[in-house]
Design a protein around this motif. Structure first.
Motif, PDB file in Angstrom:
ATOM      1  N   ASN A  74       6.924  -1.814  -1.181  1.00 25.82           N
ATOM      2  CA  ASN A  74       5.862  -1.226  -0.381  1.00 25.82           C
ATOM      3  C   ASN A  74       6.037   0.287  -0.418  1.00 25.82           C
ATOM      4  OD1 ASN A  74       4.591  -0.052   1.947  1.00 25.82           O
ATOM      5  ND2 ASN A  74       4.404  -2.109   2.828  1.00 25.82           N
ATOM      6  N   LYS A  75       5.037   0.997  -0.987  1.00 25.77           N
ATOM      7  CA  LYS A  75       5.197   2.438  -1.224  1.00 25.77           C
ATOM      8  C   LYS A  75       5.305   3.232   0.080  1.00 25.77           C
ATOM      9  CE  LYS A  75       3.207   2.744  -5.851  1.00 25.77           C
ATOM     10  NZ  LYS A  75       2.033   3.100  -6.647  1.00 25.77           N
ATOM     11  N   THR A  76       4.550   2.838   1.100  1.00 23.58           N
ATOM     12  CA  THR A  76       4.619   3.564   2.380  1.00 23.58           C
ATOM     13  C   THR A  76       6.018   3.462   2.964  1.00 23.58           C
ATOM     14  OG1 THR A  76       2.372   2.777   2.717  1.00 23.58           O
ATOM     15  CG2 THR A  76       3.420   3.837   4.594  1.00 23.58           C
ATOM     16  N   ASP A  82      -2.714  -6.161  -5.910  1.00 24.08           N
ATOM     17  CA  ASP A  82      -3.609  -5.035  -6.190  1.00 24.08           C
ATOM     18  C   ASP A  82      -4.841  -5.097  -5.302  1.00 24.08           C
ATOM     19  OD1 ASP A  82      -2.517  -3.266  -7.993  1.00 24.08           O
ATOM     20  OD2 ASP A  82      -2.916  -4.566  -9.715  1.00 24.08           O
ATOM     21  N   ALA A 133      -3.995  -2.414  -2.238  1.00 23.34           N
ATOM     22  CA  ALA A 133      -4.371  -1.481  -3.307  1.00 23.34           C
ATOM     23  C   ALA A 133      -3.678  -0.122  -3.159  1.00 23.34           C
ATOM     24  CB  ALA A 133      -5.889  -1.304  -3.324  1.00 23.34           C
ATOM     25  N   GLY A 134      -2.998   0.284  -4.213  1.00 28.17           N
ATOM     26  CA  GLY A 134      -2.375   1.608  -4.232  1.00 28.17           C
ATOM     27  C   GLY A 134      -1.067   1.707  -3.464  1.00 28.17           C
ATOM     28  N   ASN A 135      -0.719   0.676  -2.722  1.00 30.07           N
ATOM     29  CA  ASN A 135       0.468   0.769  -1.855  1.00 30.07           C
ATOM     30  C   ASN A 135       1.621  -0.111  -2.318  1.00 30.07           C
ATOM     31  OD1 ASN A 135       1.990   1.644   0.320  1.00 30.07           O
ATOM     32  ND2 ASN A 135       1.226   0.033   1.683  1.00 30.07           N
ATOM     33  N   GLY A 138       4.387  -1.118  -5.608  1.00 32.82           N
ATOM     34  CA  GLY A 138       4.969  -0.813  -6.914  1.00 32.82           C
ATOM     35  C   GLY A 138       5.856  -1.955  -7.370  1.00 32.82           C
ATOM     36  N   GLU A 168      -4.641   2.426 -14.927  1.00 32.85           N
ATOM     37  CA  GLU A 168      -3.335   2.978 -14.522  1.00 32.85           C
ATOM     38  C   GLU A 168      -3.252   2.999 -12.990  1.00 32.85           C
ATOM     39  OE1 GLU A 168      -0.508   4.092 -16.066  1.00 32.85           O
ATOM     40  OE2 GLU A 168      -1.334   3.106 -17.841  1.00 32.85           O
ATOM     41  N   GLY A 169      -2.047   2.993 -12.499  1.00 32.45           N
ATOM     42  CA  GLY A 169      -1.864   3.084 -11.036  1.00 32.45           C
ATOM     43  C   GLY A 169      -1.885   1.746 -10.345  1.00 32.45           C
ATOM     44  N   THR A 170      -2.267   0.697 -11.086  1.00 32.90           N
ATOM     45  CA  THR A 170      -2.242  -0.633 -10.472  1.00 32.90           C
ATOM     46  C   THR A 170      -0.855  -1.239 -10.686  1.00 32.90           C
ATOM     47  OG1 THR A 170      -3.009  -1.599 -12.518  1.00 32.90           O
ATOM     48  CG2 THR A 170      -4.692  -1.096 -10.880  1.00 32.90           C
ATOM     49  N   GLU A 230       1.945  -1.929 -14.056  1.00 33.27           N
ATOM     50  CA  GLU A 230       3.407  -1.785 -13.989  1.00 33.27           C
ATOM     51  C   GLU A 230       4.118  -3.063 -14.440  1.00 33.27           C
ATOM     52  OE1 GLU A 230       5.261   0.014 -10.526  1.00 33.27           O
ATOM     53  OE2 GLU A 230       3.336   0.905  -9.984  1.00 33.27           O
TER      54      GLU A 230
END
Lengths: 453, 321
Positions: free
Chosen positions: A177-179, A306, A310-312, A314, A386-388, A392
């Motif tokens: 979780n990126k956050t 995704d 979304a975006g959060n 990795g 990219e970014g999804t 990765e």
């Protein structure tokens, strides 16, 4: 008031005795089970032509994964004479049903396979060797198909004849979780196990659940366990054990060290306190709600994550002990085979070949299935935004392929090892009811018991 | 059934039986009588065929399979009583069987005792609309599919579930836990779900039983100076012997043969803490493909059920003499 009398009157007895005797006579004459008709010999002629006549392919697949339906629809669009009759069940149900379904007169043409050793032993799966030559599957990277090969009679996996192909080739690793990662000061994915453990401690200190992992009906903590086991020793040992090579054992220093690490993590509350009461769906749900920094899981969840995070989110491959060590990850084909009693084996093989080579099919494999589509290495991969997290996991899959670090799941070693040993013993381990030494010995003992049957 | 009209001798000539049978009326009646007997069997024939095919035949084949080592597909190997030996010597299987006996306390004794208490209280209210509401609420668990009940209870007993929320609210936050996920609490928690399911059935059966007790008995007891407790032990309890027998029979079978609640709420875990024979039979047969051992365990389970239920039948049967 119903009369529950259990006294046998003479009349009842007079009826029951002949009925039971008749039943016994009817059934006891012969031993249960029978020899299955042998699957077509590997030298039987096969055709790579689909033809134009109407064909209905019977397909038995896993429910909850839209990939198969999407591929089947696209195939029918391209080849209107072929229709699909898709039956879906949960994976555990397929595991339980597969032998009987494959032995029936209505055997499916294409079937999602659980472990295949027993099925090959019982002659229920079609040997795909003739198609390997006919379609040139021998040009696929060898590591892609190694898990689907069985030696004569189904005794040892990893070499011999081909019995299946993957509709996508999954890779596992760690979602984060990126956050929460920013919150605990994680700037980039860890490059060593020590770094990973530091992050776990930081998360715990910051009151963030370090790992969100399920361990209820099937041991999800086996994911981090095998990730550690793969790195602590020679992964070939792990693969040999899974492939049932003679002399292979689970009782190795690497497995013991992995088990000790898992126990330490459990004692430090890095796993949810109620992991033994959490099932897979709850784990994914909790992770999506932001409860947990890391989740050990596979790329089949990429599309879903995704969409819902979304975006959060990795993904990284689990690191080794030293920076720059080779990546090793559990990775398995989403295996499908052809029934020995299939009515349209040629069309089934045509479909399996098409999923690996047709550009549109490969795109569906990635976008819907979330996994590498496999096939010849010179075919281009579909482009992904990219970014999804999907991009990765796909990159991780390619990296793993390049490093030749794919290992099958220990849970696939035998038909019963996961339910009979790994799951209950892992639950005991994280609850402090089993020692690491006891764990590796218990798993090995069950393995030997199953192989001796 | 077979003492049909035709067989009764009447004033007809009795010299020769053969001639007798050729007489215009009686032979017809006689044949009809015999036919009526067989006709009776004809009516139950469909049920008998179904019973034979779906109950007796599987029973016989289970006994047969239990004598083989068989994976369900290939050739079976005769092993005699070896599977039974495994059942009675394997420590895991013995623990699994003992789990089922622990569940009897929760599935059977607690619901029957609580049911008696609740029924005594509810009996007085049973006439009014309040009584209907109480009965409906109590009987609800019987109507809800066990799978749904299992899922709902899984939520209730989870770490953030209602049970733990209530405990925290009343200041008992220290004892909150993952009730179904911990080794000490998993089996009792499954038992509580069983109690909840069985309580309604027992209560309704017992209330019905109480309603047929002759009020004169209570009156007599009261005249003799009995209080409510004495009344309960002297009049209510003995009169409910049969109902209690039925409750115990049904609930003990439910405990020993439990499957769905356990499968949904814990899947037998953690470890094998809540695994019961029903679940193990299914796993052995379908996941581990040991059809022979699964059949042997099934036969042992059947014997255990009979061993528990038959004495209850004898003890609670009303003396007809």
């Amino acid at each position: 008031m119903p009369d529950f009398s259990t006294r046998f009157s003479r009349r009842r007895l007079a009826l029951l005795v002949p009925a039971l005797t008749a039943g016994l006579v009817m059934t006891a004459c012969s031993a249960p089970g029978s020899d299955q008709p042998s699957s077509a010999g590997s030298d039987a002629p096969v055709s790579t032509e689909l033809g134009t006549g109407p064909i209905t392919l019977e397909l038995y697949a896993e429910t909850g994964f839209p990939l198969v339906k999407a591929l089947a629809d696209e195939f029918t669009k391209q080849h209107p004479n072929v229709k699909f009759n898709i039956r879906e069940d949960q994976f555990t149900v397929i595991t339980e049903n597969a032998p009987r379904v494959l032995a029936s007169d209505n055997a499916p043409d294409i079937i999602r396979l659980p472990t295949m050793v027993d099925l090959v032993k019982d002659d229920l799966l079609k040997n795909l060797d003739p198609y390997v030559t006919a379609y040139g599957w021998d040009k696929f990277p060898a590591s892609q198909l190694v898990q689907l090969r069985l030696a004569d009679g189904g005794a040892v996996r990893g070499s011999g004849s081909l019995y299946g192909l993957g509709l996508g080739y999954s890779v596992t690793g760690v979602f984060y979780n990126k956050t929460l990662a920013t919150q605990v000061g994680m700037a980039k994915p860890p490059t060593t196990i020590a770094e990973f453990e530091e992050l776990l401690a930081k998360a715990k200190a910051a009151n963030v659940q370090p790992i969100m992992q399920f361990n209820k009906n099937t041991a999800g903590i086996n994911f981090p366990h095998q990730a550690l086991q793969n790195q602590f020793g020679d992964p070939t040992q792990v693969a040999d054990w899974i492939f049932q090579k003679p002399g292979a054992t689970f009782d190795t220093p690497a497995a013991l060290k992995a088990t000790q690490t898992i126990q330490r993590w459990a004692q430090a509350d890095y796993f949810p306190k109620d992991a033994n009461a959490l099932d897979y769906a709850s784990m994914v749900g909790e992770f999506q709600k932001g409860n947990g920094l890391f989740m050990f899981n596979g790329d089949w969840e990429s599309g879903n994550l995704d969409k819902n995070m979304a975006g959060n989110v990795g993904f990284f491959l689990f690191p080794g002990e030293a920076a720059g060590s080779k990546h090793v990850a559990m990775s398995a084909p989403n295996t499908f085979g052809v029934g020995a009693r299939a009515k349209n084996p040629d069309a089934a093989a045509f479909f399996l070949n098409w999923t690996h080579t047709d550009p549109k099919a490969r795109e569906i494999s990635v976008t819907v299935g979330g996994s590498h589509p496999g096939g010849p290495s010179d075919l281009p991969l579909p482009t992904i935004a990219e970014g999804t997290v999907l991009s990765e996991t796909l990159k991780a899959s390619q990296q793993l392929g390049a490093e030749n670090g794919a290992v099958d799941f220990t849970a696939n070693a035998t038909g019963g090892i996961f339910a009979a040993a790994i799951t209950p013993e892992m639950q005991k381990l994280v609850a402090g009811q089993q020692t690491p030494e006891g764990y590796v010995k218990a798993v090995q003992a069950e393995y030997e018991k199953e192989l001796s049957r | 059934m077979t003492s049909a009209v035709g067989s009764t001798p009447s004033g007809a000539p009795t010299r020769a039986g053969g001639e007798d049978r050729q007489a215009p009326v009686r032979p017809h009646r006689k044949r009809w009588g015999r036919t009526a007997g067989w006709l009776g069997w004809l009516w139950v024939l469909p049920a008998l065929i179904m019973y034979g095919f779906f109950v007796l035949r599987p029973l016989v084949t289970t006994v047969q399979y239990s004598l083989y080592r068989w994976n369900g597909i290939g050739q079976a190997e005769w092993v005699g009583l070896h599977n039974y030996l495994t059942v009675v010597t394997d420590s895991d299987l013995l623990k699994i069987i003992s789990n089922a006996f622990i569940l009897i306390i929760f599935f059977s004794f607690v619901p029957v005792c609580l049911g008696l208490l609740v029924a005594s209280l509810v009996r007085r209210l049973s006439a009014g609309p309040f009584g209907t509401v109480v009965r409906t609420v109590l009987f609800l668990p019987q109507v809800i599919p066990l799978v749904a009940a299992g899922i709902a209870w899984t939520w209730l007993l989870s770490t953030d579930g209602l049970v733990n929320q209530i405990l925290r609210a009343v200041g008992l936050g220290g004892i909150t836990r993952a009730w179904l996920g911990e080794f000490d609490t998993a089996l009792p928690s499954v038992g509580v779900i069983g109690t909840w399911v069985m309580l309604g059935l027992c209560t309704i059966l017992l209330v019905t039983g109480m309603s047929k007790i002759d009020p004169a008995l209570y009156e007599a007891a009261r005249i003799d100076g009995a209080g409510p407790v004495r009344e309960f032990f002297a009049v209510t309890l003995p009169s409910l012997r049969q109902e209690i027998g039925v409750c115990l029979t049904v609930t003990i079978i439910a405990a020993l043969a439990s499957f769905d609640i356990v499968y949904i709420s814990t899947s037998g875990g953690p470890g094998i803490q809540t695994t019961v024979p029903g679940l193990e039979i299914y796993r052995l047969a379908f996941s581990q493909r040991q059809v022979g051992l699964a059949s042997a365990l099934a036969v042992v389970l059947m014997v255990l059920v009979l061993a528990c239920v038959l004495p209850i039948q004898r003890l609670t049967r009303e003396d007809k003499a």
